[in-house]
Enzyme design. Structure first.
Site, PDB file in Angstrom:
ATOM      1  N   SER A 104       0.886  -1.174   0.000  1.00 40.83           N
ATOM      2  CA  SER A 104       0.000   0.000   0.000  1.00 40.83           C
ATOM      3  C   SER A 104       0.914   1.212   0.000  1.00 40.83           C
ATOM      4  CB  SER A 104      -0.836  -0.022   1.289  1.00 40.83           C
ATOM      5  OG  SER A 104      -1.418   1.245   1.542  1.00 40.83           O
ATOM      6  N   TYR A 106      -2.013  -1.545  10.477  1.00 39.89           N
ATOM      7  CA  TYR A 106      -1.970  -1.633   9.009  1.00 39.89           C
ATOM      8  C   TYR A 106      -0.647  -1.095   8.480  1.00 39.89           C
ATOM      9  CZ  TYR A 106      -3.918  -1.174   4.234  1.00 39.89           C
ATOM     10  OH  TYR A 106      -4.164  -1.277   2.882  1.00 39.89           O
TER      11      TYR A 106
HETATM   12  P1  NAD Z   1     -11.539  -6.189   0.198  1.00 41.60           P
HETATM   13  O1  NAD Z   1     -12.107  -6.083   1.571  1.00 41.60           O
HETATM   14  O2  NAD Z   1     -12.398  -5.862  -0.982  1.00 41.60           O
HETATM   15  O3  NAD Z   1     -10.955  -7.652  -0.046  1.00 41.60           O
HETATM   16  C1  NAD Z   1     -10.262  -8.354   0.944  1.00 41.60           C
HETATM   17  C2  NAD Z   1     -10.231  -9.809   0.571  1.00 41.60           C
HETATM   18  O4  NAD Z   1      -9.550 -10.519   1.603  1.00 41.60           O
HETATM   19  C3  NAD Z   1     -11.632 -10.441   0.467  1.00 41.60           C
HETATM   20  O5  NAD Z   1     -11.645 -11.414  -0.548  1.00 41.60           O
HETATM   21  C4  NAD Z   1     -11.790 -11.106   1.837  1.00 41.60           C
HETATM   22  O6  NAD Z   1     -12.728 -12.174   1.848  1.00 41.60           O
HETATM   23  C5  NAD Z   1     -10.374 -11.602   2.058  1.00 41.60           C
HETATM   24  N1  NAD Z   1     -10.078 -11.907   3.454  1.00 41.60           N
HETATM   25  C6  NAD Z   1     -10.342 -11.160   4.568  1.00 41.60           C
HETATM   26  N2  NAD Z   1      -9.932 -11.809   5.660  1.00 41.60           N
HETATM   27  C7  NAD Z   1      -9.384 -12.988   5.241  1.00 41.60           C
HETATM   28  C8  NAD Z   1      -8.775 -14.092   5.903  1.00 41.60           C
HETATM   29  N3  NAD Z   1      -8.624 -14.127   7.246  1.00 41.60           N
HETATM   30  N4  NAD Z   1      -8.341 -15.141   5.154  1.00 41.60           N
HETATM   31  C9  NAD Z   1      -8.489 -15.133   3.798  1.00 41.60           C
HETATM   32  N5  NAD Z   1      -9.048 -14.106   3.117  1.00 41.60           N
HETATM   33  C10 NAD Z   1      -9.487 -13.049   3.843  1.00 41.60           C
HETATM   34  O7  NAD Z   1     -10.232  -5.270   0.244  1.00 41.60           O
HETATM   35  P2  NAD Z   1      -9.300  -4.686  -0.910  1.00 41.60           P
HETATM   36  O8  NAD Z   1      -9.393  -3.207  -0.844  1.00 41.60           O
HETATM   37  O9  NAD Z   1      -9.515  -5.373  -2.193  1.00 41.60           O
HETATM   38  O10 NAD Z   1      -7.884  -5.057  -0.290  1.00 41.60           O
HETATM   39  C11 NAD Z   1      -7.029  -6.038  -0.847  1.00 41.60           C
HETATM   40  C12 NAD Z   1      -5.597  -5.713  -0.462  1.00 41.60           C
HETATM   41  O11 NAD Z   1      -5.237  -4.463  -1.023  1.00 41.60           O
HETATM   42  C13 NAD Z   1      -5.363  -5.607   1.031  1.00 41.60           C
HETATM   43  O12 NAD Z   1      -4.108  -6.179   1.370  1.00 41.60           O
HETATM   44  C14 NAD Z   1      -5.326  -4.101   1.263  1.00 41.60           C
HETATM   45  O13 NAD Z   1      -4.562  -3.754   2.380  1.00 41.60           O
HETATM   46  C15 NAD Z   1      -4.668  -3.644  -0.028  1.00 41.60           C
HETATM   47  N6  NAD Z   1      -4.891  -2.234  -0.343  1.00 41.60           N
HETATM   48  C16 NAD Z   1      -6.131  -1.749  -0.565  1.00 41.60           C
HETATM   49  C17 NAD Z   1      -6.293  -0.409  -0.867  1.00 41.60           C
HETATM   50  C18 NAD Z   1      -7.634   0.199  -1.157  1.00 41.60           C
HETATM   51  O14 NAD Z   1      -7.713   1.429  -1.294  1.00 41.60           O
HETATM   52  N7  NAD Z   1      -8.699  -0.565  -1.282  1.00 41.60           N
HETATM   53  C19 NAD Z   1      -5.176   0.430  -0.927  1.00 41.60           C
HETATM   54  C20 NAD Z   1      -3.923  -0.108  -0.677  1.00 41.60           C
HETATM   55  C21 NAD Z   1      -3.779  -1.449  -0.392  1.00 41.60           C
END
Ligand code: NAD
Length: 260
Positions: free
Chosen positions: A142, A155
Protein backbone atom coordinates in the site's frame (compact mmCIF):
# COMPACT_ATOMS: atom_id res chain seq x y z
CA UNK A 1 0.95 -14.95 -22.01
CA UNK A 2 0.48 -16.98 -18.80
CA UNK A 3 -0.88 -20.19 -20.30
CA UNK A 4 0.42 -23.16 -18.32
CA UNK A 5 1.02 -21.09 -15.17
CA UNK A 6 -0.93 -21.62 -11.95
CA UNK A 7 -1.74 -18.65 -9.75
CA UNK A 8 -2.85 -18.45 -6.13
CA UNK A 9 -4.53 -15.11 -5.39
CA UNK A 10 -5.31 -14.64 -1.72
CA UNK A 11 -8.36 -12.56 -0.83
CA UNK A 12 -9.76 -12.81 -4.34
CA UNK A 13 -13.48 -13.08 -3.60
CA UNK A 14 -13.66 -9.27 -3.66
CA UNK A 15 -11.94 -6.02 -4.57
CA UNK A 16 -8.32 -5.89 -5.72
CA UNK A 17 -7.71 -9.65 -5.44
CA UNK A 18 -10.65 -10.34 -7.74
CA UNK A 19 -9.34 -7.74 -10.21
CA UNK A 20 -5.96 -9.48 -10.24
CA UNK A 21 -7.50 -12.96 -10.56
CA UNK A 22 -9.51 -11.74 -13.57
CA UNK A 23 -6.45 -10.17 -15.21
CA UNK A 24 -4.31 -13.32 -14.72
CA UNK A 25 -7.14 -15.57 -15.98
CA UNK A 26 -7.50 -13.33 -19.04
CA UNK A 27 -3.83 -14.13 -19.80
CA UNK A 28 -4.51 -17.87 -19.56
CA UNK A 29 -3.32 -18.66 -16.02
CA UNK A 30 -5.27 -21.19 -13.99
CA UNK A 31 -6.45 -19.68 -10.75
CA UNK A 32 -6.92 -20.65 -7.11
CA UNK A 33 -9.38 -18.20 -5.58
CA UNK A 34 -9.38 -17.63 -1.83
CA UNK A 35 -11.32 -15.47 0.58
CA UNK A 36 -14.53 -15.17 2.55
CA UNK A 37 -18.09 -14.65 1.38
CA UNK A 38 -21.37 -16.32 0.62
CA UNK A 39 -20.59 -19.86 -0.61
CA UNK A 40 -23.19 -19.77 -3.40
CA UNK A 41 -21.95 -16.37 -4.62
CA UNK A 42 -18.34 -17.62 -4.57
CA UNK A 43 -19.30 -20.71 -6.59
CA UNK A 44 -21.07 -18.50 -9.15
CA UNK A 45 -17.97 -16.30 -9.34
CA UNK A 46 -15.68 -19.34 -9.75
CA UNK A 47 -17.84 -20.76 -12.56
CA UNK A 48 -18.20 -17.44 -14.36
CA UNK A 49 -14.42 -16.78 -14.34
CA UNK A 50 -13.71 -20.29 -15.66
CA UNK A 51 -16.33 -19.88 -18.37
CA UNK A 52 -15.37 -16.33 -19.38
CA UNK A 53 -11.64 -17.05 -19.74
CA UNK A 54 -11.63 -20.81 -20.50
CA UNK A 55 -9.22 -21.60 -17.66
CA UNK A 56 -9.33 -23.81 -14.57
CA UNK A 57 -10.57 -21.88 -11.55
CA UNK A 58 -10.66 -23.49 -8.12
CA UNK A 59 -11.56 -22.13 -4.69
CA UNK A 60 -10.05 -22.69 -1.26
CA UNK A 61 -11.62 -20.79 1.65
CA UNK A 62 -8.60 -20.97 3.99
CA UNK A 63 -8.59 -18.44 6.83
CA UNK A 64 -5.15 -16.94 6.27
CA UNK A 65 -4.93 -15.41 9.70
CA UNK A 66 -3.78 -18.90 10.71
CA UNK A 67 -0.31 -19.97 9.57
CA UNK A 68 -1.10 -23.64 9.04
CA UNK A 69 -4.07 -22.70 6.81
CA UNK A 70 -1.76 -20.57 4.63
CA UNK A 71 0.53 -23.55 4.11
CA UNK A 72 -2.47 -25.80 3.39
CA UNK A 73 -3.72 -23.37 0.73
CA UNK A 74 -0.42 -23.60 -1.17
CA UNK A 75 -0.30 -27.38 -0.84
CA UNK A 76 -3.87 -27.56 -2.17
CA UNK A 77 -2.82 -25.53 -5.24
CA UNK A 78 0.14 -27.84 -5.77
CA UNK A 79 -2.13 -30.89 -5.58
CA UNK A 80 -5.22 -29.74 -7.49
CA UNK A 81 -3.93 -26.92 -9.71
CA UNK A 82 -0.50 -28.30 -10.63
CA UNK A 83 1.52 -25.83 -8.61
CA UNK A 84 1.82 -22.28 -7.38
CA UNK A 85 3.91 -20.54 -10.04
CA UNK A 86 2.40 -17.14 -9.28
CA UNK A 87 1.66 -16.18 -5.70
CA UNK A 88 -0.34 -13.01 -5.13
CA UNK A 89 -0.38 -12.19 -1.41
CA UNK A 90 -3.34 -9.84 -1.37
CA UNK A 91 -5.75 -10.65 1.48
CA UNK A 92 -5.86 -7.83 3.98
CA UNK A 93 -7.99 -6.05 6.55
CA UNK A 94 -8.00 -2.60 8.07
CA UNK A 95 -8.77 -1.23 11.53
CA UNK A 96 -8.79 2.46 12.35
CA UNK A 97 -8.21 3.81 15.88
CA UNK A 98 -5.65 5.89 17.77
CA UNK A 99 -2.87 3.78 19.27
CA UNK A 100 -4.01 4.11 22.92
CA UNK A 101 -7.46 2.84 21.97
CA UNK A 102 -6.31 0.23 19.47
CA UNK A 103 -7.68 -3.14 20.66
CA UNK A 104 -4.83 -5.64 21.12
CA UNK A 105 -6.82 -8.38 19.38
CA UNK A 106 -7.23 -6.09 16.34
CA UNK A 107 -3.47 -5.52 16.26
CA UNK A 108 -2.93 -9.29 16.35
CA UNK A 109 -5.52 -9.89 13.61
CA UNK A 110 -4.10 -7.25 11.24
CA UNK A 111 -0.50 -8.43 11.72
CA UNK A 112 -1.53 -12.08 11.27
CA UNK A 113 -3.29 -11.51 7.96
CA UNK A 114 -1.52 -8.48 6.47
CA UNK A 115 2.02 -9.60 7.37
CA UNK A 116 2.49 -13.13 8.74
CA UNK A 117 0.23 -14.81 6.15
CA UNK A 118 2.63 -13.80 3.38
CA UNK A 119 5.57 -15.32 5.26
CA UNK A 120 3.66 -18.60 5.50
CA UNK A 121 2.51 -18.71 1.87
CA UNK A 122 5.95 -17.74 0.57
CA UNK A 123 7.85 -20.27 2.70
CA UNK A 124 5.50 -23.01 1.46
CA UNK A 125 5.43 -22.00 -2.22
CA UNK A 126 9.15 -21.33 -2.68
CA UNK A 127 10.41 -24.95 -2.95
CA UNK A 128 8.04 -25.60 -5.89
CA UNK A 129 9.12 -22.38 -7.63
CA UNK A 130 12.78 -23.29 -7.15
CA UNK A 131 12.23 -26.75 -8.62
CA UNK A 132 10.61 -25.21 -11.71
CA UNK A 133 13.18 -22.41 -11.92
CA UNK A 134 10.38 -19.88 -12.37
CA UNK A 135 8.17 -18.01 -9.95
CA UNK A 136 6.44 -14.72 -9.38
CA UNK A 137 5.59 -13.38 -5.93
CA UNK A 138 3.54 -10.20 -5.80
CA UNK A 139 2.80 -8.78 -2.37
CA UNK A 140 -0.04 -6.30 -1.98
CA UNK A 141 1.43 -3.53 0.12
CA UNK A 142 0.00 0.00 0.00
CA UNK A 143 1.16 3.59 -0.03
CA UNK A 144 0.99 2.86 3.69
CA UNK A 145 3.99 0.59 3.17
CA UNK A 146 5.95 3.70 2.21
CA UNK A 147 4.44 6.49 4.31
CA UNK A 148 2.03 6.84 7.21
CA UNK A 149 -1.37 8.29 8.16
CA UNK A 150 -2.89 8.68 11.61
CA UNK A 151 -4.89 5.97 13.40
CA UNK A 152 -3.73 2.99 11.33
CA UNK A 153 -0.84 1.69 13.44
CA UNK A 154 -1.30 -2.03 12.74
CA UNK A 155 -1.97 -1.63 9.01
CA UNK A 156 0.99 0.70 8.49
CA UNK A 157 3.32 -1.52 10.52
CA UNK A 158 2.23 -4.58 8.54
CA UNK A 159 2.50 -2.86 5.15
CA UNK A 160 5.98 -1.49 5.92
CA UNK A 161 6.84 -5.04 6.98
CA UNK A 162 5.56 -6.39 3.65
CA UNK A 163 7.81 -3.98 1.76
CA UNK A 164 10.77 -5.25 3.82
CA UNK A 165 9.73 -8.86 3.27
CA UNK A 166 9.59 -8.17 -0.47
CA UNK A 167 13.19 -6.93 -0.48
CA UNK A 168 14.38 -9.84 1.66
CA UNK A 169 12.70 -12.36 -0.65
CA UNK A 170 14.10 -10.64 -3.74
CA UNK A 171 17.61 -11.14 -2.40
CA UNK A 172 17.04 -14.76 -1.36
CA UNK A 173 15.61 -15.65 -4.79
CA UNK A 174 17.83 -13.49 -7.02
CA UNK A 175 19.16 -15.37 -10.04
CA UNK A 176 16.77 -18.31 -9.58
CA UNK A 177 14.12 -17.23 -12.11
CA UNK A 178 11.93 -16.02 -9.25
CA UNK A 179 10.99 -12.39 -8.61
CA UNK A 180 9.30 -10.76 -5.65
CA UNK A 181 7.74 -7.31 -5.92
CA UNK A 182 5.21 -5.25 -3.99
CA UNK A 183 2.35 -3.16 -5.34
CA UNK A 184 1.51 -0.02 -3.37
CA UNK A 185 -1.96 1.29 -4.22
CA UNK A 186 -3.39 4.55 -3.00
CA UNK A 187 -7.19 4.73 -2.67
CA UNK A 188 -9.04 2.00 -4.56
CA UNK A 189 -12.84 1.90 -4.16
CA UNK A 190 -13.37 -1.57 -2.71
CA UNK A 191 -15.38 -2.77 0.32
CA UNK A 192 -12.29 -2.09 2.50
CA UNK A 193 -12.32 1.60 1.55
CA UNK A 194 -16.11 1.92 1.32
CA UNK A 195 -16.18 1.19 5.08
CA UNK A 196 -13.74 4.07 5.63
CA UNK A 197 -15.82 6.41 3.42
CA UNK A 198 -18.92 5.59 5.46
CA UNK A 199 -17.06 6.07 8.77
CA UNK A 200 -15.74 9.44 7.59
CA UNK A 201 -19.17 10.59 6.36
CA UNK A 202 -20.66 9.70 9.76
CA UNK A 203 -17.84 11.31 11.77
CA UNK A 204 -17.90 14.57 9.74
CA UNK A 205 -21.67 14.73 9.23
CA UNK A 206 -21.32 14.88 5.43
CA UNK A 207 -22.65 12.77 2.55
CA UNK A 208 -20.71 9.71 1.41
CA UNK A 209 -20.02 11.49 -1.90
CA UNK A 210 -18.53 14.46 -0.04
CA UNK A 211 -16.48 12.17 2.25
CA UNK A 212 -15.14 10.41 -0.84
CA UNK A 213 -14.17 13.67 -2.55
CA UNK A 214 -12.48 14.88 0.67
CA UNK A 215 -10.47 11.67 1.02
CA UNK A 216 -9.27 11.88 -2.57
CA UNK A 217 -8.37 15.56 -2.48
CA UNK A 218 -6.38 15.19 0.77
CA UNK A 219 -3.96 12.50 -0.43
CA UNK A 220 -4.52 11.43 -4.05
CA UNK A 221 -3.61 14.33 -6.39
CA UNK A 222 -5.29 12.74 -9.45
CA UNK A 223 -8.54 12.91 -7.41
CA UNK A 224 -9.62 9.61 -8.93
CA UNK A 225 -9.57 6.12 -7.50
CA UNK A 226 -7.13 3.56 -8.89
CA UNK A 227 -9.24 0.74 -10.35
CA UNK A 228 -8.92 -2.96 -9.65
CA UNK A 229 -8.42 -3.46 -13.41
CA UNK A 230 -5.39 -1.14 -13.35
CA UNK A 231 -3.87 -3.09 -10.46
CA UNK A 232 -4.63 -6.34 -12.33
CA UNK A 233 -2.73 -4.92 -15.31
CA UNK A 234 0.29 -4.11 -13.14
CA UNK A 235 0.26 -7.63 -11.65
CA UNK A 236 0.18 -9.14 -15.16
CA UNK A 237 3.13 -6.96 -16.15
CA UNK A 238 5.10 -8.17 -13.11
CA UNK A 239 4.41 -11.75 -14.25
CA UNK A 240 5.55 -11.03 -17.82
CA UNK A 241 9.01 -11.59 -19.28
CA UNK A 242 9.44 -7.80 -19.49
CA UNK A 243 9.71 -7.92 -15.68
CA UNK A 244 12.14 -10.86 -15.53
CA UNK A 245 14.85 -8.63 -14.07
CA UNK A 246 12.59 -6.55 -11.83
CA UNK A 247 12.68 -7.69 -8.24
CA UNK A 248 12.56 -6.18 -4.77
CA UNK A 249 10.57 -3.16 -5.92
CA UNK A 250 7.65 -1.44 -4.22
CA UNK A 251 5.57 0.18 -6.96
CA UNK A 252 3.11 2.96 -6.14
CA UNK A 253 -0.11 3.07 -8.20
CA UNK A 254 -1.62 5.98 -6.37
CA UNK A 255 -2.54 8.97 -8.55
CA UNK A 256 0.53 10.83 -7.29
CA UNK A 257 0.11 10.25 -3.50
CA UNK A 258 3.78 9.38 -3.04
CA UNK A 259 4.84 12.48 -5.00
CA UNK A 260 3.29 14.80 -2.41
P1 NAD B 1 -11.54 -6.19 0.20
O1 NAD B 1 -12.11 -6.08 1.57
O2 NAD B 1 -12.40 -5.86 -0.98
O3 NAD B 1 -10.95 -7.65 -0.05
C1 NAD B 1 -10.26 -8.35 0.94
C2 NAD B 1 -10.23 -9.81 0.57
O4 NAD B 1 -9.55 -10.52 1.60
C3 NAD B 1 -11.63 -10.44 0.47
O5 NAD B 1 -11.64 -11.41 -0.55
C4 NAD B 1 -11.79 -11.11 1.84
O6 NAD B 1 -12.73 -12.17 1.85
C5 NAD B 1 -10.37 -11.60 2.06
N1 NAD B 1 -10.08 -11.91 3.45
C6 NAD B 1 -10.34 -11.16 4.57
N2 NAD B 1 -9.93 -11.81 5.66
C7 NAD B 1 -9.38 -12.99 5.24
C8 NAD B 1 -8.77 -14.09 5.90
N3 NAD B 1 -8.62 -14.13 7.25
N4 NAD B 1 -8.34 -15.14 5.15
C9 NAD B 1 -8.49 -15.13 3.80
N5 NAD B 1 -9.05 -14.11 3.12
C10 NAD B 1 -9.49 -13.05 3.84
O7 NAD B 1 -10.23 -5.27 0.24
P2 NAD B 1 -9.30 -4.69 -0.91
O8 NAD B 1 -9.39 -3.21 -0.84
O9 NAD B 1 -9.52 -5.37 -2.19
O10 NAD B 1 -7.88 -5.06 -0.29
C11 NAD B 1 -7.03 -6.04 -0.85
C12 NAD B 1 -5.60 -5.71 -0.46
O11 NAD B 1 -5.24 -4.46 -1.02
C13 NAD B 1 -5.36 -5.61 1.03
O12 NAD B 1 -4.11 -6.18 1.37
C14 NAD B 1 -5.33 -4.10 1.26
O13 NAD B 1 -4.56 -3.75 2.38
C15 NAD B 1 -4.67 -3.64 -0.03
N6 NAD B 1 -4.89 -2.23 -0.34
C16 NAD B 1 -6.13 -1.75 -0.56
C17 NAD B 1 -6.29 -0.41 -0.87
C18 NAD B 1 -7.63 0.20 -1.16
O14 NAD B 1 -7.71 1.43 -1.29
N7 NAD B 1 -8.70 -0.56 -1.28
C19 NAD B 1 -5.18 0.43 -0.93
C20 NAD B 1 -3.92 -0.11 -0.68
C21 NAD B 1 -3.78 -1.45 -0.39
Amino acid sequence: MLKGKSAVVTGSTSGIGLGIARALAAEGASIMLNGFGNPAAIETLRESLAHEFGVTVLFNGADLSKGEHCAALIRDAETRLGGCDILINNAGIQYVAPVEEFPVERWDAVIALNLSASFHTIRTALPGMKTKGWGRIVNMASVHGLCASVNKIAYISAKHGIVGMTKAMALETAGLGITCNAICPGWVKTPLVEAQILARATAHGVSEDQAMRDMLSERQPSKTFTTTEQIGGLAVFLCSSAADNMTGTALPIDGGWMAL
